[in-house]
Design a protein around this motif. Structure first.
Motif, PDB file in Angstrom:
ATOM      1  N   THR A  81      -2.396  -0.023 -10.095  1.00 18.79           N
ATOM      2  CA  THR A  81      -1.523  -1.151  -9.826  1.00 18.79           C
ATOM      3  C   THR A  81      -0.075  -0.677  -9.966  1.00 18.79           C
ATOM      4  O   THR A  81       0.199   0.389 -10.533  1.00 18.79           O
ATOM      5  N   GLU A 141      -7.387   4.017  -7.837  1.00 24.69           N
ATOM      6  CA  GLU A 141      -6.111   3.432  -7.441  1.00 24.69           C
ATOM      7  C   GLU A 141      -5.426   2.805  -8.644  1.00 24.69           C
ATOM      8  O   GLU A 141      -6.068   2.401  -9.621  1.00 24.69           O
ATOM      9  N   ASP A 200       2.391  -6.223  -6.171  1.00 23.78           N
ATOM     10  CA  ASP A 200       1.033  -6.250  -5.607  1.00 23.78           C
ATOM     11  C   ASP A 200       0.648  -4.941  -4.925  1.00 23.78           C
ATOM     12  O   ASP A 200      -0.369  -4.869  -4.232  1.00 23.78           O
ATOM     13  N   THR A 201       1.425  -3.891  -5.130  1.00 23.39           N
ATOM     14  CA  THR A 201       1.169  -2.611  -4.461  1.00 23.39           C
ATOM     15  C   THR A 201       0.035  -1.859  -5.143  1.00 23.39           C
ATOM     16  O   THR A 201      -0.081  -1.844  -6.369  1.00 23.39           O
ATOM     17  N   ARG A 202      -0.800  -1.214  -4.318  1.00 28.11           N
ATOM     18  CA  ARG A 202      -1.840  -0.306  -4.794  1.00 28.11           C
ATOM     19  C   ARG A 202      -1.434   1.114  -4.430  1.00 28.11           C
ATOM     20  O   ARG A 202      -0.978   1.372  -3.319  1.00 28.11           O
ATOM     21  N   ASN A 216      -6.950   7.965  -3.289  1.00 29.83           N
ATOM     22  CA  ASN A 216      -8.360   7.640  -3.081  1.00 29.83           C
ATOM     23  C   ASN A 216      -9.027   8.495  -2.013  1.00 29.83           C
ATOM     24  O   ASN A 216     -10.250   8.530  -1.896  1.00 29.83           O
ATOM     25  N   TYR A 274       0.829  -1.203   0.000  1.00 32.60           N
ATOM     26  CA  TYR A 274       0.000   0.000   0.000  1.00 32.60           C
ATOM     27  C   TYR A 274       0.864   1.253   0.000  1.00 32.60           C
ATOM     28  O   TYR A 274       1.787   1.387   0.795  1.00 32.60           O
TER      29      TYR A 274
END
Length: 280
Positions: A177, A175, A138-140, A144, A118
């Motif tokens: 990827t 968001e 796998d980071t977002r 937001n 994150y």
């Protein structure tokens, strides 16, 4: 990490370590809050960065996060409790926090962001004014918080990407990827989660072995290029806008704050996100 020797300090939410390769590792250490930024963590991060910048044993600085993610953004529980009765005092508070938070940009030594899972809101912004960002696949990432009526803080975004991309991200609050962020130029490198520590170590070691004063000169030169194009004037303008909005929140944020106080942050987030469901 092998080779690191902890140094004594009074930090509550930050770990400061220097390894044998002259790399300073600053670890955001609020894992129970996904390293969300509160006032103390921001102040400690500034202190750690400035300490490393003064330390002749440090050539490169790495910022990373402890626990399940790098940084989930601003501490919205603390935000809901802020005193907004005076626009002048709130403006001064916001400008001072901007100076604290942008310290990775103003220190003279290179700063690497080592990011996993994150990097949202302030975590995303923190990554933007680090010199290099290494991110797990796998980071977002993204802003937001604008969906809840919370503005961004520093707004380096338009200086990193093109106008259409900046507008897309800010006007939708969507968001990204890690792969999308890399394609847009928002991050330097994307690696698999189990490769982050080694990729960060290798990059930091390489940069630390470069001539130190050459590194410092070129970092400050490149920063000046953007500032001479108007970066600082633009961020100062944004700060004035944010100070007004912070003292006079939009209705959506007022509702979000009320729900946070009455029902908790999770309920407030679920309520705010419901109107966007199915649109991303």
């Amino acid at each position: 990490m092998q080779g690191i020797t902890p140094e004594t300090n009074d930090y509550k939410h930050l770990v400061y370590e220097v390894d044998s390769e002259h790399v300073c590792w600053l670890t955001l250490n609020r894992p129970e809050k996904l390293n969300a930024m509160n006032l103390r963590l921001i102040a400690e991060l500034q202190a750690g960065l400035q300490r490393a910048d003064r330390d002749d044993n440090v050539n490169v600085i790495v910022i990373r996060g402890n626990g399940r993610g790098f940084c989930a953004g601003h501490d919205l529980d603390e935000d809901a409790a802020e005193d907004r009765t005076s626009i002048y005092e709130y403006r001064a508070h916001y400008i001072y926090q901007f100076e604290e938070f942008t310290t990775p940009w103003t220190v003279t030594k290179p700063v690497i962001a080592s990011i996993h899972k994150y990097a949202i809101g302030k975590g995303f912004e923190l990554s933007l004014f680090c010199d290099v960002s290494i991110v797990t696949s796998d980071t977002r990432m993204g802003y937001n918080e604008v969906r809840y009526g919370v503005s961004g803080h520093c707004m380096f975004l338009p200086w990193v990407v093109n106008m259409k991309t900046a507008k897309d991200l800010l006007l939708t609050g969507r968001e990204l990827t890690a792969a999308q962020a890399k394609e847009m130029g928002l991050v330097t490198e994307v690696v698999e989660p189990d490769q982050l520590a080694e990729a960060t170590r290798r990059k930091a070691t390489l940069m630390a072995r470069m001539p130190r004063e050459m590194q410092r000169m070129h970092k400050m030169y490149l920063n000046r290029v953007y500032e001479m194009q108007g970066l600082r004037a633009a961020t100062d303008y944004y700060l004035e806008q944010v100070a007004i909005m912070g003292a006079q929140p939009v209705p959506e944020y007022a509702e979000f704050s009320r729900m946070t106080a009455e029902k908790g942050l999770r309920a407030a987030l679920d309520h705010a996100n419901a109107r966007y469901e199915g649109l991303d």
